[in-house]
Design an enzyme around this catalytic site. Structure first.
Site, mmCIF file in Angstrom:
data_model
loop_
_atom_site.group_PDB
_atom_site.id
_atom_site.type_symbol
_atom_site.label_atom_id
_atom_site.label_comp_id
_atom_site.label_asym_id
_atom_site.label_seq_id
_atom_site.Cartn_x
_atom_site.Cartn_y
_atom_site.Cartn_z
ATOM 1 N N LYS A 4 0.838 -1.209 0.000
ATOM 2 C CA LYS A 4 0.000 0.000 0.000
ATOM 3 C C LYS A 4 0.870 1.255 0.000
ATOM 4 O O LYS A 4 0.699 2.155 -0.804
ATOM 5 C CB LYS A 4 -0.901 -0.005 1.250
ATOM 6 C CG LYS A 4 -2.166 0.803 1.052
ATOM 7 C CD LYS A 4 -3.310 -0.102 0.566
ATOM 8 C CE LYS A 4 -4.413 0.691 -0.065
ATOM 9 N NZ LYS A 4 -4.017 1.233 -1.386
ATOM 10 N N LEU A 139 15.843 1.476 10.365
ATOM 11 C CA LEU A 139 14.395 1.646 10.574
ATOM 12 C C LEU A 139 13.966 0.619 11.614
ATOM 13 O O LEU A 139 14.143 -0.595 11.405
ATOM 14 C CB LEU A 139 13.631 1.438 9.281
ATOM 15 C CG LEU A 139 12.107 1.286 9.397
ATOM 16 C CD1 LEU A 139 11.488 2.502 10.076
ATOM 17 C CD2 LEU A 139 11.504 1.072 8.020
ATOM 18 N N LEU A 150 3.484 2.839 11.721
ATOM 19 C CA LEU A 150 4.482 3.876 12.061
ATOM 20 C C LEU A 150 5.601 3.921 11.031
ATOM 21 O O LEU A 150 6.157 4.986 10.754
ATOM 22 C CB LEU A 150 5.073 3.600 13.454
ATOM 23 C CG LEU A 150 4.315 4.166 14.643
ATOM 24 C CD1 LEU A 150 5.002 3.771 15.946
ATOM 25 C CD2 LEU A 150 4.216 5.682 14.548
ATOM 26 N N ALA A 151 5.948 2.751 10.444
ATOM 27 C CA ALA A 151 7.081 2.719 9.510
ATOM 28 C C ALA A 151 6.873 3.685 8.333
ATOM 29 O O ALA A 151 7.779 4.482 8.035
ATOM 30 C CB ALA A 151 7.314 1.297 9.018
ATOM 31 N N LEU A 389 25.777 -0.743 6.134
ATOM 32 C CA LEU A 389 26.002 -1.267 7.492
ATOM 33 C C LEU A 389 24.762 -2.019 7.962
ATOM 34 O O LEU A 389 23.654 -1.678 7.593
ATOM 35 C CB LEU A 389 26.297 -0.097 8.438
ATOM 36 C CG LEU A 389 27.471 0.780 8.021
ATOM 37 C CD1 LEU A 389 27.648 1.891 9.032
ATOM 38 C CD2 LEU A 389 28.736 -0.053 7.870
HETATM 39 C C1 80O Z 1 23.266 -13.743 12.394
HETATM 40 O O1 80O Z 1 22.391 -12.811 12.975
HETATM 41 C C2 80O Z 1 21.436 -12.264 12.152
HETATM 42 C C3 80O Z 1 20.644 -11.280 12.736
HETATM 43 C C4 80O Z 1 19.653 -10.677 11.958
HETATM 44 C C5 80O Z 1 19.466 -11.017 10.614
HETATM 45 C C6 80O Z 1 20.291 -11.992 10.043
HETATM 46 C C7 80O Z 1 20.111 -12.392 8.610
HETATM 47 C C8 80O Z 1 20.357 -11.176 7.734
HETATM 48 N N1 80O Z 1 19.394 -10.431 7.418
HETATM 49 N N2 80O Z 1 21.669 -10.927 7.348
HETATM 50 C C9 80O Z 1 21.981 -9.851 6.555
HETATM 51 O O2 80O Z 1 21.168 -9.002 6.231
HETATM 52 C C10 80O Z 1 23.391 -9.773 6.073
HETATM 53 C C11 80O Z 1 24.076 -10.914 5.701
HETATM 54 C C12 80O Z 1 25.376 -10.776 5.202
HETATM 55 C C13 80O Z 1 25.962 -9.514 5.080
HETATM 56 N N3 80O Z 1 25.270 -8.400 5.462
HETATM 57 C C14 80O Z 1 24.032 -8.518 5.951
HETATM 58 O O3 80O Z 1 23.341 -7.405 6.344
HETATM 59 C C15 80O Z 1 24.136 -6.273 6.684
HETATM 60 C C16 80O Z 1 23.864 -5.193 5.636
HETATM 61 C C17 80O Z 1 22.430 -4.709 5.726
HETATM 62 N N4 80O Z 1 22.098 -4.266 7.089
HETATM 63 C C18 80O Z 1 22.298 -5.325 8.081
HETATM 64 C C19 80O Z 1 23.733 -5.823 8.084
HETATM 65 C C20 80O Z 1 21.290 -12.604 10.801
#
Ligand code: 80O
Length: 389
Positions: A4, A139, A150-151, A389
């Site tokens: 949406k 976010l 809210l997002a 990041l």
């Molecule tokens: C291992 O602990 C986690 C805690 C939360 C989420 C995930 C899975 C995930 N979503 N991983 C990534 O997004 C990711 C995997 C490899 C390299 N960079 C990444 O994300 C970075 C860049 C985007 N912002 C988050 C950190 C893993």
């Protein structure tokens, strides 16, 4: 209903997919600053906007705790990102940052911080033009306030404040599919501490794999292979800037790094970012470097461990040392620093290395997005020179 909000935004829409009559570039033209909404968007009655001074230890701690308890979890809800306070100060205060882009939402009565969103400025090269953009990140809405819509308000408010600085494009990532990715990247993990990763359920033992076989499989040499490899220092900033600018010029989308940005983003900071250069023993020139950032995750509901120490590949440039040797040295450094796992995306030149260095595919994708900028077709990950990041 599903998208949406995003159907109202200047982003590539799924219904436009494949319509090659649409031009590449900005979707909407800038509006005169006098026509940008001057006052913040309305929040539900009980809440108020606040600017988060990340330099204040008290506010930084509030942001740290909000993210630690409410930010992104993996698909199985086993882990949650646990960005440190010193990481947040580093990530949110690059040269030229705007404190007004560090946006919080507080409960009026209690002043409790319950939501957050940030932007930082970045000069991004897209195809052959340099576009001043914002990188939007962090976010986060408190778990108890989800599905109060809210997002969208947070996104509109950070967009409004970015517009007030006469910036009309942004870049962001998400683990979920939204309209419309400019790149779909796969994440990979290189096991450094097999016993812990298996104990916490991050990795699984293969069928014919015993624990002792796994320990042997992931063992790394005790010392680094590359002669002249050393920690990056301030004096290396000019050389590293030259190497990085040359390297990133090869990609369709990549940030431009001046010396001040290289100093901010790549000079080592303990528990935040590690960078190593290769100084040729003969010529003393800097021929290669690698870097990774420190982003731990909380381990949810495990009796023996509470924290996963994870390194995330950042920017790596090789001109003399084979990239695979350079990255193996990065793994050795990370292991020596007691990281449990080394993560990488299949962006830039990473993909060909991942299997040989014994990375395993992660179980998710990371989607990259541009706000108010259309690319005629999505990039392959190997055409993307951007790590967020
Ligand atoms: C291992 O602990 C986690 C805690 C939360 C989420 C995930 C899975 C995930 N979503 N991983 C990534 O997004 C990711 C995997 C490899 C390299 N960079 C990444 O994300 C970075 C860049 C985007 N912002 C988050 C950190 C893993």
């Amino acid at each position: 209903q599903q998208h949406k909000f995003w159907e109202t935004q200047p982003v590539g829409q799924f219904k436009d997919a494949g319509d090659s009559s649409l031009s590449e570039g900005p979707i909407e033209q800038p509006t005169p600053l006098s026509e940008v909404k001057q006052e913040p968007y309305n929040l539900p009655d009980l809440y108020e906007w606040t600017i988060c001074d990340i330099g204040s230890d008290e506010v930084c701690n509030e942001v740290y705790l909000l993210l630690m308890n409410n930010y992104v979890e993996d698909d199985d809800n086993l882990f949650r990102f646990n960005y440190s306070k010193e990481f947040l100060r580093w990530g949110l205060r690059p040269p030229g940052y705007f404190q007004s882009w560090h946006i919080g939402v507080r409960v009026k009565a209690s002043k409790k911080l319950v939501a957050f969103i940030t932007g930082i400025p970045v000069k991004m090269r897209v195809c052959d033009e340099v576009v001043q953009m914002a990188e939007v990140n962090f976010l986060c809405v408190h778990k108890k306030l989800r599905s109060k819509r809210l997002a969208p308000v947070l996104i509109k408010e950070v967009t409004r404040r970015i517009h007030l600085e006469n910036i009309w494009q942004a870049a962001y990532t998400a683990g979920v599919l939204l309209p419309t990715p400019v790149a779909t990247c796969q994440y990979w993990h290189r096991t450094l501490n097999p016993k812990k990763l298996i104990d916490i359920g991050f990795s699984r033992l293969g069928d014919r794999m015993t624990m002792s076989r796994a320990i042997k499989l992931y063992r790394l040499p005790a010392s680094k292979a590359t002669p002249g490899l050393r920690k990056m220092e301030l004096r290396d900033v000019p050389s590293v800037t030259g190497l990085l600018q040359n390297y990133l010029s090869r990609f369709v989308v990549a940030p431009t790094f001046e010396e001040a940005e290289v100093e901010h983003w790549l000079l080592p900071q303990e528990n935040v970012v590690d960078s190593y250069v290769v100084e040729s023993p003969e010529t003393h020139e800097i021929t290669d470097f690698f870097s990774f950032y420190t982003l731990p995750s909380s381990i949810l509901n495990n009796p023996n461990y509470s924290n996963l120490k994870a390194a995330y590949s950042f920017y790596n440039v090789s001109t003399k040392t084979p990239l695979i040797q350079l990255m193996q040295d990065a793994l050795i450094v990370a292991k020596q620093k007691e990281f449990d796992v080394f993560n990488a995306l299949d962006v830039m030149d990473n993909d060909p290395l991942l299997k040989d260095l014994k990375f395993g595919r992660g179980d998710g994708q990371l989607y990259y997005y541009l706000y108010n900028y259309r690319l005629r077709e999505a990039m392959k990950p190997s055409e993307l020179g951007l790590v967020l990041l």
